[in-house]
Design an enzyme around this catalytic site. Structure first.
Site, PDB file in Angstrom:
ATOM      1  N   GLY A 148      22.460  15.013  36.220  1.00  0.00           N
ATOM      2  CA  GLY A 148      22.932  14.307  34.885  1.00  0.00           C
ATOM      3  C   GLY A 148      22.253  13.404  34.586  1.00  0.00           C
ATOM      4  O   GLY A 148      21.635  12.530  35.010  1.00  0.00           O
ATOM      5  N   CYS A 149      22.711  12.871  33.219  1.00  0.00           N
ATOM      6  CA  CYS A 149      21.754  11.749  32.789  1.00  0.00           C
ATOM      7  C   CYS A 149      22.513  10.342  33.450  1.00  0.00           C
ATOM      8  O   CYS A 149      21.769   9.638  33.950  1.00  0.00           O
ATOM      9  CB  CYS A 149      22.217  11.707  31.157  1.00  0.00           C
ATOM     10  SG  CYS A 149      23.917  11.748  30.771  1.00  0.00           S
ATOM     11  N   TYR A 150      23.740  10.319  33.347  1.00  0.00           N
ATOM     12  CA  TYR A 150      24.304   9.210  34.204  1.00  0.00           C
ATOM     13  C   TYR A 150      24.068   9.088  35.523  1.00  0.00           C
ATOM     14  O   TYR A 150      23.693   8.041  36.147  1.00  0.00           O
ATOM     15  CB  TYR A 150      25.877   9.069  34.079  1.00  0.00           C
ATOM     16  CG  TYR A 150      26.319   8.638  32.874  1.00  0.00           C
ATOM     17  CD1 TYR A 150      26.189   7.384  31.777  1.00  0.00           C
ATOM     18  CD2 TYR A 150      27.353   9.395  32.022  1.00  0.00           C
ATOM     19  CE1 TYR A 150      26.590   6.773  30.896  1.00  0.00           C
ATOM     20  CE2 TYR A 150      27.773   8.920  30.723  1.00  0.00           C
ATOM     21  CZ  TYR A 150      27.601   7.584  30.276  1.00  0.00           C
ATOM     22  OH  TYR A 150      28.165   7.154  29.277  1.00  0.00           O
ATOM     23  N   ALA A 153      20.238   7.627  35.801  1.00  0.00           N
ATOM     24  CA  ALA A 153      20.155   6.093  35.915  1.00  0.00           C
ATOM     25  C   ALA A 153      20.781   5.410  36.928  1.00  0.00           C
ATOM     26  O   ALA A 153      20.139   4.532  37.246  1.00  0.00           O
ATOM     27  CB  ALA A 153      20.702   6.011  34.387  1.00  0.00           C
TER      28      ALA A 153
END
Length: 345
Positions: A148-150, A153
């Site tokens: 996932g994107c979160y 990061a």
């Protein structure tokens, strides 16, 4: 190599199209969209006029399997788990940008996603595709669960500190902010212009589906059972994620030494850029690119490490990392097709 993109009218899919258009080894054979099948791609996205001129297809597993080598699933969670097994059985590699194969536990998936889980047989085959960390596993797999994107990061910001035993694993706080494109293209009140513009709000407090994904991978890397405090915010911008992460340091250490450890950890990974002391990244500085930029501060006064990690949610947080994983799977240079500079300003 010929590729299919399923879920072809979402933002992640159109980023896959943009990036693969310049990939020297990949040709997009078919774009699948159940809701707009039969329409031309450039009528759905006019910016592709005279560039991508092909009709959107229905999802026919047998037909597509005979034409492609890899399928990218840019679908909402709950879709890919029904189709991935059929493609795998036909020898077609799958890279899933949804959450269907990220969690090892079917029970956790059903608890957090409120949907039935994929078959355990295929969950066990899936490799978590955090490109910089699991390259060896990705090389050997035919099924990649794109992070996932979160989590991308967050994990890229935390794992060097975890692996160097710098922080207390039991008190990690993640304050994360995302642009509106992270919610996808479907209309909703939450992403209505009048609701988002000149506004900043926290959402999914304690209930975000990326919590178990982050915890799962931190447990794998730390060897310790842990829980995180994770709060997400919607920011009135189109793209970008900033994860500001706080964790207690186990021992006093200078910022310069932390930066040295991070640079050493990522020295062979061209998409991770660790800033020098006193410098912290902004989302605009990775806009449209596959970079993750990281800034660090070890606070002598509070004994806490602060990590600032930024990515473009649609590129490093989705389509770019998916292509990076495809490169790894095929033994190509990880930067192939991904060398575009960030867009600035």
């Amino acid at each position: 190599m010929k590729a299919a993109i399923v879920g072809g009218t979402g933002y992640s899919a159109v980023e896959l199209i943009r990036l693969l258009h310049h990939h020297p080894y990949v040709e997009i054979e078919t774009i699948v969209s159940h809701s707009t099948a039969g329409q031309e791609m450039d009528t759905v996205y006019p910016h592709l006029t005279q560039i991508i001129q092909q009709p959107l297809d229905q999802l026919d597993v047998d037909q597509i399997s005979n034409k492609v080598d890899v399928v990218f699933f840019a679908t909402p969670s709950g879709v890919s788990k029904g189709y991935v097994p059929h493609f795998l059985e036909r020898g077609v590699a799958c890279i899933d940008l949804s959450g269907d194969f990220r969690l090892e536990s079917p029970i956790e998936y059903e608890q957090w996603y409120k949907k039935s889980a994929a078959e355990e047989k295929y969950l066990n085959q899936a490799v978590y595709g955090l490109s910089e960390v699991y390259q060896n596993e990705i090389k050997e797999s035919k099924l990649i669960a794109n992070p996932g994107c979160y989590p991308t990061a967050t994990l890229l910001g935390l794992l060097p500190a975890i692996q160097n035993h710098l922080i207390d694993y039991q008190s990690i706080i993640i304050d994360a902010k995302s642009g509106v494109s992270g919610a996808g293209r479907s209309q909703s009140l939450a992403t209505h212009y009048a609701e988002v513009n000149e506004n900043l709000k926290a959402y999914k407090m304690g209930a975000h589906q990326h919590i178990p994904e982050i915890e799962q991978m931190l447990k794998v890397e730390s060897g310790s059972d842990l829980q995180i405090t994770f709060t997400t915010h919607l920011v009135p911008m189109t793209r970008g994620i900033m994860a500001t992460i706080y964790a207690p340091l186990k021992a006093q250490i200078k910022t310069a030494d932390v930066i040295h450890l991070y640079k050493e950890f990522y020295e062979k990974h061209p998409f991770i850029r660790v800033r020098n002391e006193g410098e912290f990244p902004a989302t605009k500085e990775v806009y449209g690119s596959n970079y993750c930029d990281i800034g660090l501060y070890a606070d002598d006064r509070t004994g806490r490490l602060t990590v600032v990690s930024v990515i473009d949610n649609l590129v490093k947080g989705a389509a770019g990392q998916a292509i990076q994983n495809l490169n790894i799977m095929n033994g190509w240079d990880v930067q192939t097709g991904l060398t575009n500079l960030p867009i600035y300003p």
